[in-house]
Design a protein around this motif. Structure first.
Motif, PDB file in Angstrom:
ATOM      1  N   TYR A 133     162.411  77.304   9.095  1.00 52.44           N
ATOM      2  CA  TYR A 133     161.246  78.033   8.193  1.00 52.44           C
ATOM      3  C   TYR A 133     160.494  79.054   8.633  1.00 52.44           C
ATOM      4  CZ  TYR A 133     161.613  74.419   4.457  1.00 52.44           C
ATOM      5  OH  TYR A 133     162.204  73.600   3.417  1.00 52.44           O
ATOM      6  N   ALA A 134     160.077  78.800  10.043  1.00 54.12           N
ATOM      7  CA  ALA A 134     159.329  79.917  10.676  1.00 54.12           C
ATOM      8  C   ALA A 134     160.185  81.103  10.787  1.00 54.12           C
ATOM      9  CB  ALA A 134     159.305  79.722  12.086  1.00 54.12           C
TER      10      ALA A 134
ATOM     11  N   THR B  57     160.000  84.272   8.219  1.00 49.65           N
ATOM     12  CA  THR B  57     159.082  85.262   8.200  1.00 49.65           C
ATOM     13  C   THR B  57     158.639  85.808   9.560  1.00 49.65           C
ATOM     14  OG1 THR B  57     157.470  83.597   8.412  1.00 49.65           O
ATOM     15  CG2 THR B  57     158.193  84.346   6.041  1.00 49.65           C
TER      16      THR B  57
ATOM     17  N   ASP C   5     152.746  87.262  11.202  1.00 50.72           N
ATOM     18  CA  ASP C   5     152.810  86.270  10.138  1.00 50.72           C
ATOM     19  C   ASP C   5     152.219  84.817  10.776  1.00 50.72           C
ATOM     20  OD1 ASP C   5     154.027  85.600   7.381  1.00 50.72           O
ATOM     21  OD2 ASP C   5     154.747  83.938   8.826  1.00 50.72           O
ATOM     22  N   LEU C   6     150.880  84.530  10.442  1.00 49.33           N
ATOM     23  CA  LEU C   6     150.383  83.367  10.947  1.00 49.33           C
ATOM     24  C   LEU C   6     150.929  82.047  10.842  1.00 49.33           C
ATOM     25  CD1 LEU C   6     146.564  84.262  10.746  1.00 49.33           C
ATOM     26  CD2 LEU C   6     148.024  84.431  12.814  1.00 49.33           C
ATOM     27  N   PRO C   7     151.511  81.822   9.280  1.00 50.16           N
ATOM     28  CA  PRO C   7     152.194  80.710   9.155  1.00 50.16           C
ATOM     29  C   PRO C   7     153.387  80.517   9.894  1.00 50.16           C
ATOM     30  CG  PRO C   7     151.214  81.524   7.019  1.00 50.16           C
ATOM     31  CD  PRO C   7     151.012  82.572   8.024  1.00 50.16           C
ATOM     32  N   GLY C   8     154.139  81.373   9.976  1.00 53.99           N
ATOM     33  CA  GLY C   8     155.633  81.321  10.370  1.00 53.99           C
ATOM     34  C   GLY C   8     155.491  81.219  12.163  1.00 53.99           C
ATOM     35  N   THR C   9     154.597  81.848  12.606  1.00 52.23           N
ATOM     36  CA  THR C   9     154.183  81.646  14.081  1.00 52.23           C
ATOM     37  C   THR C   9     153.558  80.425  14.201  1.00 52.23           C
ATOM     38  OG1 THR C   9     153.712  84.005  14.381  1.00 52.23           O
ATOM     39  CG2 THR C   9     153.040  82.672  16.139  1.00 52.23           C
ATOM     40  N   GLY C  10     152.659  79.949  13.410  1.00 51.25           N
ATOM     41  CA  GLY C  10     152.117  78.567  13.631  1.00 51.25           C
ATOM     42  C   GLY C  10     153.202  77.464  13.394  1.00 51.25           C
ATOM     43  N   MET C  11     154.314  77.616  12.753  1.00 49.94           N
ATOM     44  CA  MET C  11     155.079  76.499  12.645  1.00 49.94           C
ATOM     45  C   MET C  11     156.242  76.726  13.825  1.00 49.94           C
ATOM     46  SD  MET C  11     156.431  76.459   8.642  1.00 49.94           S
ATOM     47  CE  MET C  11     156.484  78.232   8.271  1.00 49.94           C
TER      48      MET C  11
END
Length: 347
Positions: free
Chosen positions: A116-117, A120, A179-185
């Motif tokens: 998923y990461a 993005t 991309d914070l969501p992608g990096t966070g994942m």
């Protein structure tokens, strides 16, 4: 490897390997024909290219489908290896219960998060995030493993490593363009590995099953988990584009199957300390592959931050030498495995 190893080695194939102890009572296996340095280089390349393969795979399939295909192919490789070595799967229901949790923490969840990461974020950034696993492991071991107390050098390594993470993320720019969501994942995926290793260390020690049998069972259960979840969130693919399909198959057969066997043999032949050094080559190869083959842009802070992360990770793995008075065999049998380093065999 053919000799019995501790179950900590059941860690995933895409992550850096936790050191594993070989039993001193088992005779040495026949030396492989291929020099260990060539196998070490091959393992580094396989795991380093895993992030590129994920990236290309997600261009043709949904992230969960990439993970399912990866686990299915990896399980098939280990099934063949177990059949050739006449290994038997564990029989204890308790062991299977713990392997179910391990499969989720070490395979199904982190593999899916990375897939998923990479929808993005570039594969280069995913590879660098993966290198933070030893840092998370060091931090968790302080809380979860009472016998694994940190030294000043290891604490300093933790601080240096997370400084490197902030450098990679460009914290001084307010994480602009990230991309914070992608990096966070991706960071959460790397955090799953040490959580899984600590769980395995606490629950699967002394089962009597070989590392290969435990790992095979773990990947099989991870495949089942994805087989149940994937249809709930995705529709069946209407086409199988050639390049993404080949990448998913390679990701599973090589990165999650063959890599397990390579790491398995390296730990036995040259020991966990040398074998785990593959961890430090993974982000380098992932970055080079992403830039050269996918044309991903690379700002100066990514390689500089990655280097700082690796220095910090190396410092967190430092441990005092055992006392000279302790016999070698006894030290081998009693020294706790390094559960807070990279993964053994799972990519």
């Amino acid at each position: 490897m053919s000799a019995h190893c501790e179950p900590e080695a059941t860690a995933p194939a895409s992550a850096p390997p936790p050191p594993v102890r070989s039993s001193p009572t088992i005779p040495a296996a026949r030396r492989p024909a291929l020099d260990w340095r060539l196998r070490f280089a091959g393992l580094s390349l396989i795991w380093g290219f895993s992030f590129l393969l994920i990236k290309v795979g997600t261009e043709g399939f949904a992230p969960l489908q990439v993970t399912f295909g990866r686990l299915l192919a990896g399980t098939a490789v280990l099934a063949v290896a177990m059949a050739m070595r006449r290994e038997r799967l564990p029989r204890s229901a308790r062991t299977w219960g713990h392997l179910t949790v391990a499969a989720f923490l070490l395979n199904a969840l982190p593999f899916s998060l990375f897939s998923y990461a990479e929808l993005t974020i570039p594969s280069t950034l995913a590879g660098v995030c993966n290198a933070t696993s030893p840092l998370w492991g060091m931090a968790l071991s302080v809380v979860a493993l009472s016998e694994d107390r940190p030294t000043r050098r290891r604490v300093a390594g933790l601080g240096v490593g997370f400084l490197g993470v902030l450098t990679v993320l460009g914290a001084w720019q307010g994480f602009s363009g990230l991309d914070l969501p992608g990096t966070g994942m991706a960071l959460l995926a790397s955090f799953c590995y040490p959580v899984g290793w600590i769980y395995v260390r606490r629950t699967l020690a002394g089962t009597g099953a070989s590392t290969l049998a435990l790992t095979g069972g773990q990947l099989f259960l991870g495949t089942l988990q994805l087989a149940v979840v994937t249809p709930l969130f995705t529709s069946a693919p209407t086409a199988f584009p050639l390049l993404p399909t080949l990448c998913v198959l390679a990701l599973g057969a090589l990165g999650t199957g063959l890599a397990v066997l390579l790491q398995y043999g390296l730990v036995q032949e040259v020991g966990p300390t040398t074998a785990q050094m593959v961890t430090y080559f993974i982000p380098v190869i992932a970055t080079a592959a992403g830039v050269a083959l996918l044309g991903e842009r690379l700002s100066w802070n990514t390689p500089v931050g990655a280097l700082i992360v690796l220095v910090g990770a190396a410092l967190t793995q430092h441990r005092p030498r055992p006392a000279a008075a302790v016999p070698a065999a006894a030290a081998l049998a009693t020294t706790p495995p390094d559960a807070d380093t990279a993964r053994l065999t799972r990519s």
